[in-house]
Write an enzyme that holds these catalytic residues in place. Sequence first.
Site, PDB file in Angstrom:
ATOM      1  N   HIS A  36      -5.759   2.861   0.898  1.00 30.38           N
ATOM      2  CA  HIS A  36      -4.884   3.954   1.344  1.00 30.38           C
ATOM      3  C   HIS A  36      -5.462   4.746   2.526  1.00 30.38           C
ATOM      4  O   HIS A  36      -4.804   4.951   3.531  1.00 30.38           O
ATOM      5  CB  HIS A  36      -4.616   4.934   0.204  1.00 30.38           C
ATOM      6  N   ASP A  70       0.897  -1.158   0.000  1.00 30.57           N
ATOM      7  CA  ASP A  70       0.000   0.000   0.000  1.00 30.57           C
ATOM      8  C   ASP A  70       0.927   1.197   0.000  1.00 30.57           C
ATOM      9  O   ASP A  70       1.526   1.532   1.028  1.00 30.57           O
ATOM     10  CB  ASP A  70      -0.882  -0.001   1.259  1.00 30.57           C
ATOM     11  N   HIS A  71       1.091   1.808  -1.161  1.00 32.11           N
ATOM     12  CA  HIS A  71       2.196   2.777  -1.260  1.00 32.11           C
ATOM     13  C   HIS A  71       1.981   3.999  -0.363  1.00 32.11           C
ATOM     14  O   HIS A  71       2.930   4.714  -0.061  1.00 32.11           O
ATOM     15  CB  HIS A  71       2.482   3.156  -2.716  1.00 32.11           C
TER      16      HIS A  71
HETATM   17  C1  BG6 Z   1      -3.336   4.482  -6.684  1.00 37.32           C
HETATM   18  C2  BG6 Z   1      -4.688   4.584  -7.319  1.00 37.32           C
HETATM   19  O1  BG6 Z   1      -3.303   3.430  -5.765  1.00 37.32           O
HETATM   20  O2  BG6 Z   1      -3.036   5.698  -6.017  1.00 37.32           O
HETATM   21  C3  BG6 Z   1      -4.726   5.742  -8.292  1.00 37.32           C
HETATM   22  O3  BG6 Z   1      -4.997   3.375  -7.994  1.00 37.32           O
HETATM   23  C4  BG6 Z   1      -4.299   7.021  -7.616  1.00 37.32           C
HETATM   24  O4  BG6 Z   1      -6.035   5.906  -8.859  1.00 37.32           O
HETATM   25  C5  BG6 Z   1      -2.987   6.819  -6.880  1.00 37.32           C
HETATM   26  O5  BG6 Z   1      -4.157   8.014  -8.619  1.00 37.32           O
HETATM   27  C6  BG6 Z   1      -2.668   8.038  -6.031  1.00 37.32           C
HETATM   28  O6  BG6 Z   1      -1.368   7.909  -5.543  1.00 37.32           O
HETATM   29  P1  BG6 Z   1      -0.527   9.193  -5.162  1.00 37.32           P
HETATM   30  O7  BG6 Z   1       0.710   8.642  -4.561  1.00 37.32           O
HETATM   31  O8  BG6 Z   1      -0.307   9.958  -6.437  1.00 37.32           O
HETATM   32  O9  BG6 Z   1      -1.374   9.968  -4.207  1.00 37.32           O
END
Ligand code: BG6
Length: 506
Positions: free
Chosen positions: A258, A195-196
């Site tokens: 997230h 989960d980045h």
């Molecule tokens: C991803 C989603 O997990 O996270 C995307 O699938 C989204 O739809 C992205 O744009 C957002 O990541 P960040 O790091 O740009 O906030």
Amino acid sequence: MSAQNPFQDPLRFERRVPECALVIFGASGDLNKRKLMPALFRLAYDRRLSAGFAIIGVSRSPLSDDQFRERMCEAVKEFSEDTQFEPDVWQAFAQGLFYLPGDIGDPDMYHRLGQKLSEIEQSRHTGGNVLFYLSVQPSQYARAAQGLGEAGLGSGNGWRRLVVEKPFGHDLESARALSDELHKVFQESDVYRIDHYLGKETVQNILAFRFGNGIFEPLWDRRYIDHVQITAAESIGVEGRGGYYQEAGALADMIQNHLLQVMATIAMEPSASFRADSVRDERAKLLRSIHIMSPEEVRQDAVAGQYGPGRIGGKDVPGFREEQGVDAESQTNTFAAATFVVDNWRWAGVPFFLRTGKRLPKRTTEISIHFKPAPLAIFNGQAAQMTPNLLIVRIQPEEGLSLKFLSKRPGTGMNLRPVSMDFNYGSSFGERSPSAYETLLLDAIIGDATLYTRQDMVEASWKVVEPIQQVWHSEKNDFPNYAAGAWGPKEADEMVARHGHSWREP
Ligand code: BG6
């Protein structure tokens, strides 16, 4: 402390980076080019990888090792935002890059992969340790695990780990089914669900802020905190991912994973130690304590939106239904907001307002913690005194923390005005923050799962989200209900207003 002696550097001593091979399935895909390769190259640039580290890219395109290296070189040059391209570092890194053409559905590919891994183990001394990374369609996850198992690659003389990208299922049942498939080959402790958001520097800093300091935690409950808002706004649309996004929607794409993980990090109990399972147990417990909404509560406390045409940054942009790959009658939510309450002693009665959406006015992610006002207004009832203290955790694009409090304005009278005490990562440390993928890839190589999602957390999150999804899927929404460039539908404002609040504009 000498930089020459790694054993005197506590971080390196504790987190020794083992030799290993990383196998990336879906190596010609976007995620690999945009995120994984630049992150791996940066780790190499910072000398964080072991000498024999090797990467094997697997995908269907018929490429040689050299052609793959060239493509990855272009990707690194194009997508490494803040890493200087040093040809010498690249040369050393590229020697550990290999490629295997093949199809996930083809059993022979796994046998060829096994051979390639043995060769690399000999030539680069990877110790038989292998990290498999599934950067492929979710529908192929189970097949890939099965193929690895059948070819005997799920275990070996070193460790074997599997990194899986979200979505982990599309509801509770499919999440469980997927996990059952993965567990046939990999034990839960070897499955790293990425989960980045948890890899983002400021999200990790929530743990440092809460549990590394003594002065905030005593205020961290229903006695002092009035409510919490979490906003993850994006100005982009679906960027060519209309097909996937149409199936997922904002609730499943962002909140199920997230934002609930971020909420859990804000609201969890202190963990007894910083060991992976100690921290994850607390996150999981918090997720399990979130109140599950009834259909009636969903109608009050959850809002779906979909953008129509509008203007962002002075440019006209199409509505979601006009995007490529999207159905002209699509019922997909591109905006989702919900009020969650946590049924435990610490948080009973404190609403957590979460919202996320595409095509909102700007890209910004923040958490705001709204404290209760002072109990007695002694300054002649000045309106300013009603301004509650606010703690803002800025996750992106800027990273930092701000504490807003009232201060006396200079002058002879006793006039109060809100002021801000700010901590900015950039100016305080003067160092770049690693990307979430750098942090998470290194953690997986080291075997630190603290920032990875465990299956019980995935299930707890689906239990929270599924009732909302069910109501939204069973009723026809009046979409589009917000114009691109607006802060979502008016119902999201009304939802918060029913609790006596309004959204903070980030
Ligand atoms: C991803 C989603 O997990 O996270 C995307 O699938 C989204 O739809 C992205 O744009 C957002 O990541 P960040 O790091 O740009 O906030």
